[in-house]
Design an enzyme around this catalytic site. Structure first.
Site: not given
Ligand code: FAD
Length: 301
Positions: A112, A18, A110, A223, A51-52, A20, A273
């Site tokens: 950043d 896939s 979630r 990065f 991506t978003y 990205e 990916h």
């Molecule tokens: P989550 O799965 O929600 O969290 C990751 C880990 O962080 C968890 O295991 C948890 O232990 C810890 N954690 C989460 N929240 C908390 C908290 N409040 N306090 C303490 N610990 C916490 N970013 C973008 O903006 N746009 C994108 O399109 C995008 N695409 C991505 C695609 C991939 C495949 C990956 C790996 C990352 C991508 N990101 C993107 C980055 C991502 O949004 C960030 O890494 C963000 O910080 C965490 O979101 P998550 O959903 O990956 O993490």
């Protein structure tokens, strides 16, 4: 647009791939992205994701890229979506618009913190509290949307421990995620150790390695530092002295990424990916080395 000669069907055990992309900012970037999509589409990826931007900054551009992919190609798009900084109603609206447009795959994240990677995360007062909440809501409202999530072989920089990190992955899977894509990594042992931990935690979904061909070493190193991904010394030494030599850098980047995926494939990894950075050449070459050949029937932009 680049012409690609169709060749024989892929061998039965050829890996699935896939790609990205990020949504383009300018007309010039848009033209370049569509050249990339035209070049890569015949490789028949399982899906292509878009991506978003941080904090939802590319909401409309992500949407228009995804809908153009749906309208003009036979590719299956997956829309990235984050819940940082947005009330639930806005996020739900984005998902509903995607569903109405025919999108059936979301990469749910979630996002950043507004202050950037490394800042303190606080959910929006009316927003989803975590990525797991977002996954649950998407699945509850649209059971036919497939949800992919992130995974972190070196743990997310905010995670207190590997256990906390795996707890979140487990929560995302329990909420309905059926695939995870990893943050990029360069040392394959990190991926295999992580996979052992994931399986030991009882998580059975595919953990697809995210492969980043190093288009620009300095940018990647910066990065990686912020994202908590390690850059091995051997990798730095391979790019040493090439700052002003983009041609050689590209060849080295292709050799490094090809070596990485071929070693992963040798150890049984059958899905990859690619973080394309909207460029086709390295990813096309690496896919070729994995045995993937252009397939004639794909409509390629
Ligand atoms: P989550 O799965 O929600 O969290 C990751 C880990 O962080 C968890 O295991 C948890 O232990 C810890 N954690 C989460 N929240 C908390 C908290 N409040 N306090 C303490 N610990 C916490 N970013 C973008 O903006 N746009 C994108 O399109 C995008 N695409 C991505 C695609 C991939 C495949 C990956 C790996 C990352 C991508 N990101 C993107 C980055 C991502 O949004 C960030 O890494 C963000 O910080 C965490 O979101 P998550 O959903 O990956 O993490």
């Amino acid at each position: 647009m680049t012409e690609t000669t169709p060749s024989a069907p892929n061998a039965p055990h050829t890996p699935a791939i896939s790609f990205e992309f990020f949504p383009p900012k300018t007309d010039e970037m848009e033209r370049s992205l569509w050249e990339t999509i035209s070049r890569l589409a015949p490789l028949a990826p399982k899906f292509v994701s878009v991506t978003y931007g941080a904090g939802g900054s590319t909401r409309e551009r992500t949407h228009s890229t995804i809908t153009r992919i749906l309208a003009e190609t036979s590719l299956t798009p997956a829309a990235h979506l984050t819940c940082v900084d947005a009330p639930r109603a806005d996020v739900d609206d984005v998902v509903a618009r995607y569903h109405e447009a025919g999108v059936r795959h979301i990469v749910a994240l979630r996002g950043d913190p507004t202050s950037g990677i490394g800042g303190v995360y606080a959910p929006h007062p009316q927003g989803y509290k975590s990525s797991a909440d977002l996954v649950a809501s998407i699945k509850r409202r649209h059971g036919d949307i497939e949800v992919t999530v992130s995974a972190y072989p070196e743990k997310h920089p905010e995670s207190a421990s590997f256990e906390a990190d795996l707890d979140m992955l487990k929560a995302k899977v329990d909420a309905g995620a059926t695939r995870a894509i990893t943050q990029f990594f360069f040392d394959n042992d990190l991926y295999f150790r992580y996979l052992d931990r994931v399986r030991a935690r009882g998580i059975e979904i595919p953990i697809v390695p995210g492969i980043l061909p190093v288009q620009n070493f300095k940018q990647t190193a910066n990065f990686a530092k912020r994202a908590g991904a390690s850059m091995p010394a051997w990798l730095a030494s391979k790019f040493d002295g090439l700052d002003d030599d983009p041609e050689t850098r590209r060849l080295v980047a292709a050799a490094v990424a090809a070596g990485q995926v071929q070693k992963l494939a040798k150890h049984g990894v059958d899905t990859f990916h690619f973080y394309t950075m909207n460029r086709a050449d390295l990813v096309f070459a690496i896919s070729h080395l994995l045995g993937i050949r252009p397939q004639g029937a794909q409509k390629a932009a």
